[in-house]
Design a protein around this motif. Structure first.
Motif, PDB file in Angstrom:
ATOM      1  N   SER A 275      -4.622   6.759  16.002  1.00 57.24           N
ATOM      2  CA  SER A 275      -4.266   8.154  15.763  1.00 57.24           C
ATOM      3  C   SER A 275      -3.220   8.627  16.769  1.00 57.24           C
ATOM      4  O   SER A 275      -2.330   9.420  16.443  1.00 57.24           O
ATOM      5  N   GLU A 276      -3.310   8.081  17.973  1.00 62.15           N
ATOM      6  CA  GLU A 276      -2.360   8.463  19.029  1.00 62.15           C
ATOM      7  C   GLU A 276      -1.075   7.639  18.952  1.00 62.15           C
ATOM      8  O   GLU A 276       0.026   8.178  19.112  1.00 62.15           O
ATOM      9  N   ASN A 277      -1.222   6.325  18.702  1.00 59.98           N
ATOM     10  CA  ASN A 277      -0.058   5.429  18.689  1.00 59.98           C
ATOM     11  C   ASN A 277       0.730   5.493  17.392  1.00 59.98           C
ATOM     12  O   ASN A 277       1.926   5.194  17.368  1.00 59.98           O
ATOM     13  N   GLY A 278       0.062   5.860  16.307  1.00 60.18           N
ATOM     14  CA  GLY A 278       0.719   5.911  15.008  1.00 60.18           C
ATOM     15  C   GLY A 278       0.660   4.589  14.259  1.00 60.18           C
ATOM     16  O   GLY A 278       0.156   3.583  14.763  1.00 60.18           O
ATOM     17  N   ILE A 279       1.174   4.611  13.039  1.00 61.43           N
ATOM     18  CA  ILE A 279       1.213   3.435  12.168  1.00 61.43           C
ATOM     19  C   ILE A 279       2.653   2.944  12.076  1.00 61.43           C
ATOM     20  O   ILE A 279       3.587   3.745  11.987  1.00 61.43           O
ATOM     21  N   VAL A 280       2.840   1.625  12.105  1.00 65.27           N
ATOM     22  CA  VAL A 280       4.182   1.041  12.006  1.00 65.27           C
ATOM     23  C   VAL A 280       4.293   0.249  10.712  1.00 65.27           C
ATOM     24  O   VAL A 280       3.421  -0.567  10.386  1.00 65.27           O
ATOM     25  N   SER A 297       0.933  11.511   4.951  1.00 62.30           N
ATOM     26  CA  SER A 297       0.293  12.664   4.301  1.00 62.30           C
ATOM     27  C   SER A 297      -1.142  12.359   3.890  1.00 62.30           C
ATOM     28  O   SER A 297      -1.979  13.256   3.820  1.00 62.30           O
ATOM     29  N   ASN A 298      -1.438  11.087   3.628  1.00 62.87           N
ATOM     30  CA  ASN A 298      -2.786  10.701   3.212  1.00 62.87           C
ATOM     31  C   ASN A 298      -3.720  10.397   4.376  1.00 62.87           C
ATOM     32  O   ASN A 298      -4.942  10.520   4.238  1.00 62.87           O
ATOM     33  N   THR A 299      -3.157   9.963   5.501  1.00 66.79           N
ATOM     34  CA  THR A 299      -4.008   9.572   6.640  1.00 66.79           C
ATOM     35  C   THR A 299      -3.978  10.576   7.791  1.00 66.79           C
ATOM     36  O   THR A 299      -4.823  10.507   8.693  1.00 66.79           O
ATOM     37  N   ASN A 300      -2.991  11.468   7.769  1.00 63.59           N
ATOM     38  CA  ASN A 300      -2.777  12.401   8.882  1.00 63.59           C
ATOM     39  C   ASN A 300      -2.497  11.671  10.192  1.00 63.59           C
ATOM     40  O   ASN A 300      -2.799  12.164  11.279  1.00 63.59           O
ATOM     41  N   ILE A 301      -1.926  10.472  10.074  1.00 60.76           N
ATOM     42  CA  ILE A 301      -1.532   9.694  11.251  1.00 60.76           C
ATOM     43  C   ILE A 301      -0.019   9.485  11.182  1.00 60.76           C
ATOM     44  O   ILE A 301       0.513   9.086  10.144  1.00 60.76           O
ATOM     45  N   LYS A 302       0.665   9.765  12.281  1.00 61.57           N
ATOM     46  CA  LYS A 302       2.119   9.613  12.316  1.00 61.57           C
ATOM     47  C   LYS A 302       2.498   8.186  11.913  1.00 61.57           C
ATOM     48  O   LYS A 302       1.971   7.213  12.450  1.00 61.57           O
ATOM     49  N   THR A 303       3.428   8.074  10.971  1.00 66.36           N
ATOM     50  CA  THR A 303       3.830   6.768  10.446  1.00 66.36           C
ATOM     51  C   THR A 303       5.340   6.614  10.558  1.00 66.36           C
ATOM     52  O   THR A 303       6.094   7.529  10.214  1.00 66.36           O
ATOM     53  N   ARG A 304       5.774   5.461  11.075  1.00 67.08           N
ATOM     54  CA  ARG A 304       7.214   5.235  11.215  1.00 67.08           C
ATOM     55  C   ARG A 304       7.608   3.861  10.669  1.00 67.08           C
ATOM     56  O   ARG A 304       6.793   2.932  10.626  1.00 67.08           O
ATOM     57  N   LEU A 305       8.861   3.784  10.250  1.00 61.65           N
ATOM     58  CA  LEU A 305       9.415   2.530   9.765  1.00 61.65           C
ATOM     59  C   LEU A 305      10.044   1.791  10.942  1.00 61.65           C
ATOM     60  O   LEU A 305      10.826   2.372  11.701  1.00 61.65           O
ATOM     61  N   ALA A 306       9.689   0.527  11.120  1.00 63.11           N
ATOM     62  CA  ALA A 306      10.233  -0.258  12.229  1.00 63.11           C
ATOM     63  C   ALA A 306      11.727  -0.471  12.048  1.00 63.11           C
ATOM     64  O   ALA A 306      12.246  -0.484  10.922  1.00 63.11           O
ATOM     65  N   ASP A 307      12.432  -0.630  13.161  1.00 62.33           N
ATOM     66  CA  ASP A 307      13.857  -0.968  13.099  1.00 62.33           C
ATOM     67  C   ASP A 307      14.002  -2.359  12.473  1.00 62.33           C
ATOM     68  O   ASP A 307      13.277  -3.289  12.821  1.00 62.33           O
TER      69      ASP A 307
END
Length: 316
Positions: A275-280, A297-307
């Protein structure tokens, strides 16, 4: 870690990427082989073979020897690996060691098939690494510490979801729902809505250009050509980005459902870390527009796309 002339192999359903220590990515080819149907002789591999898909005469066939992230045609996979090794290492008295990425949840039989194919293709020794671990390393995640990291690797044939801590997988799931499933969903949707049959290449282009799983700020449209199922003649229809959201709905839901399942079975302390680190997100399938927004939007966990998401496993 691979040394000297040893190589790493991201054996994907759609693409095979070869890397070498100190050199980075040295080869990237479609996972396609062309063979003579009568003699069984290998004709070509990679890009040259991909150009033959759907365009070969009766005595020739172009196939994908990998399906759902695992070997479906052992002999052709062996030939493909051999040709790629030959391209990368033109001459060597010592056979290379090969590190191959495999999906989470692969069976012992499937593991053995990958190892045997590598050995028969000319490797001195074959080592396996879970694709999600390689993806996490390639994405620059620090997985050495005792804290939870969630990586989602969406390839062409499989989606690997893994919680990693102290360089190992704590909880994982692998489903055969990924990039190719999005293509199939588009083909099915356009056939049902417009009575039009399109090919895999057209579906892939449509997915990349206007495809999305979350509403775009601006609606996009694209004209696609196919064969009318009523007349058998060529016809063109207009497809919108909103259409692709509808077409992808079932596939997207399966991926989100699997993420829920992995999180539900993960120790609470690690879920708090995630929840703190986010999803990659990694893998070519994660490049579909809005998939990070959908998961967030479904997990309420920050999600980012890897470089350079598509190359993360090979880098790892």
């Amino acid at each position: 870690m691979i040394f000297g002339r040893d190589i790493g192999l991201d054996l994907g359903t759609a693409t095979v990427v070869v890397s070498a220590r100190g050199k980075g990515i040295v080869a990237r080819e479609p996972s396609v082989v062309a063979m003579d149907r009568i003699t069984g002789k290998l004709l070509t591999v990679g890009m040259a073979a991909q150009r033959m898909l759907g365009r070969t005469p009766g005595n020739m066939v172009a196939i994908h020897p990998l399906s759902g992230g695992v070997i479906s045609d052992f002999a052709m996979t062996e030939n493909m690996i051999r040709e790629l090794i030959r391209k990368v290492i033109s001459f060597s008295l010592v056979k290379p060691r090969v590190l191959v990425s495999v999906p989470s949840g692969i069976t012992e039989v499937e593991e053995r098939a990958v190892i045997d194919a590598g050995i028969r293709a000319g490797a001195r020794k074959v080592y396996l690494i879970e694709g999600s671990v390689a993806a996490a390393i390639g994405a620059g995640m620090d997985i050495s510490r005792p804290e939870g990291n969630l990586v989602i690797d969406i390839g062409a044939g499989t989606t690997d979801i893994a919680v990693i801590s102290v360089r190992d997988v704590v909880q994982a799931a692998s489903i055969k729902v990924a990039g190719n499933a999005f293509n199939d969903a588009l083909i099915k949707y356009i056939r049902k809505k417009h009575n039009l049959l399109i090919g895999d290449a057209t579906a892939e282009e449509l997915k990349k250009s206007i495809g999305c799983v979350f509403p775009r700020p601006e609606e996009l449209t694209l004209d696609v050509k196919g064969r009318c199922l009523m007349t058998g003649l060529p016809r063109m229809v207009s497809v919108s980005s909103a259409d692709t959201i509808e077409a992808f709905d079932e596939v997207s839901a399966k991926i989100v459902e699997t993420i829920y399942s992995v999180l539900e079975n993960t120790p609470p302390e690690l879920v708090a870390d995630i929840s703190e680190n986010g999803i990659v997100l990694t893998g070519g399938g994660s490049l579909i527009w809005g998939i990070d927004k959908l998961i967030e939007s479904n997990t309420n966990i920050k999600t980012r796309l890897a470089d350079d998401a598509e190359m993360c496993v090979a880098y790892g």
